[in-house]
Each structure stands twice: as C-alpha cells, then as structure tokens.
Design an enzyme around this catalytic site. Sequence first.
Site, mmCIF file in Angstrom:
data_model
loop_
_atom_site.group_PDB
_atom_site.id
_atom_site.type_symbol
_atom_site.label_atom_id
_atom_site.label_comp_id
_atom_site.label_asym_id
_atom_site.label_seq_id
_atom_site.Cartn_x
_atom_site.Cartn_y
_atom_site.Cartn_z
ATOM 1 N N PHE A 46 0.580 -0.941 -0.022
ATOM 2 C CA PHE A 46 -0.597 0.152 -0.389
ATOM 3 C C PHE A 46 1.019 0.912 0.335
ATOM 4 C CE2 PHE A 46 0.581 -1.014 4.301
ATOM 5 C CZ PHE A 46 1.674 -0.169 4.542
ATOM 6 N N GLY A 49 0.883 3.879 -2.914
ATOM 7 C CA GLY A 49 -0.205 4.475 -2.949
ATOM 8 C C GLY A 49 -0.784 4.998 -2.228
ATOM 9 N N HIS A 50 -0.777 5.298 -0.671
ATOM 10 C CA HIS A 50 -1.430 5.666 0.750
ATOM 11 C C HIS A 50 -0.240 5.706 1.349
ATOM 12 C CE1 HIS A 50 -4.040 5.401 4.008
ATOM 13 N NE2 HIS A 50 -4.905 4.970 2.664
ATOM 14 N N PHE A 51 0.108 7.165 1.159
ATOM 15 C CA PHE A 51 0.185 8.763 0.320
ATOM 16 C C PHE A 51 1.170 8.370 -0.060
ATOM 17 C CE2 PHE A 51 -3.201 9.293 3.359
ATOM 18 C CZ PHE A 51 -4.252 9.183 2.442
ATOM 19 N N VAL A 56 1.421 5.948 4.665
ATOM 20 C CA VAL A 56 0.500 5.532 6.358
ATOM 21 C C VAL A 56 -0.216 4.170 5.921
ATOM 22 C CG1 VAL A 56 0.579 8.249 7.021
ATOM 23 C CG2 VAL A 56 -1.316 7.002 6.099
#
Length: 148
Positions: A46, A49-51, A56
């Site tokens: 993740f 893409g997050h962020f 996080v």
Amino acid sequence: MEKLNKEDIKKLLPHREPMLLIDELKDIKKLFSATGVVAVKKDSFFVDGHFPDQPVMPGVLIVEAFGQTAAALTAHGIDKETYENKLVFLMGIEKARFRNPVMPDCKLELKIEAIRSHGRVWKYKGEAFVGEKKMADAQWSATIVDRK
C-alpha cells in the site's frame, strides 16, 4: 506462552500475500486473547499509493489485521475437526477509532480479546500499538462459516 509464526498462521487462515497481514501470533491464551504482529515495511503493497509522499497504513487494513488476528486465535483454539473446512468471516465493525497514523518501518502489535461467543458468532475487542503508543482500537464480530 505459545507463539505462531507466519507459516503456522497460513495453516489456520486462507489469506495469502499480499493480504496476509499478520506475521506472528503471540501471547496466546486459548480462545481468549492474543497479540498479532504486523511488520509494516517500506515496501508494503500500500505504500506507493497511500500516500506517495507520506505513506501510512490504511485504517481499513488495520481493521483487517484485527480480524485476521481474531480469526487465527479462534481457529487455533477450537478443535481441529470442528474447524476443518470452515472459515471465519467478519460480520460487523463497531467503535473503530484511529488515533495515530501507522507509518512504514514499524512493528504494529494488535492486542485482541474475545469478549463472548454464541454458537458460531464471536465478538472481539482490540487495541493496536506501536511501542507504547496506541494507534487504533475497535470492536467487531465474526462468524464461523462452512468453506465452499
């Protein structure tokens, strides 16, 4: 106290990479409580893409890790023949709170407790920590269903 590694957990849960989030189950008190450990890494799926500029761990994945910890505790504790060809499915989430962001390069510990069970339905509560700092807490319910 008893401890399970990722290979042991794979024998209890149907989850596989990248969705198998818990790396270890420790401090196990049969059908009562356990601590799930998630190694949140800089290359976790993740992160990009997050962020992108300040990664996080998504709150929904923290809740998923709570659920996996509870499912592993339950699957490990009940009779193997009873659990054969069964799965633990999340039914509902209550009172989820995200108190601090979980950043990559940490160890997230999920301390969970089974509050009660009635037949195939179980209710749990849990708190997530990085070190001594509380990151999240929640209550949720799950059910044991037949595997198709």
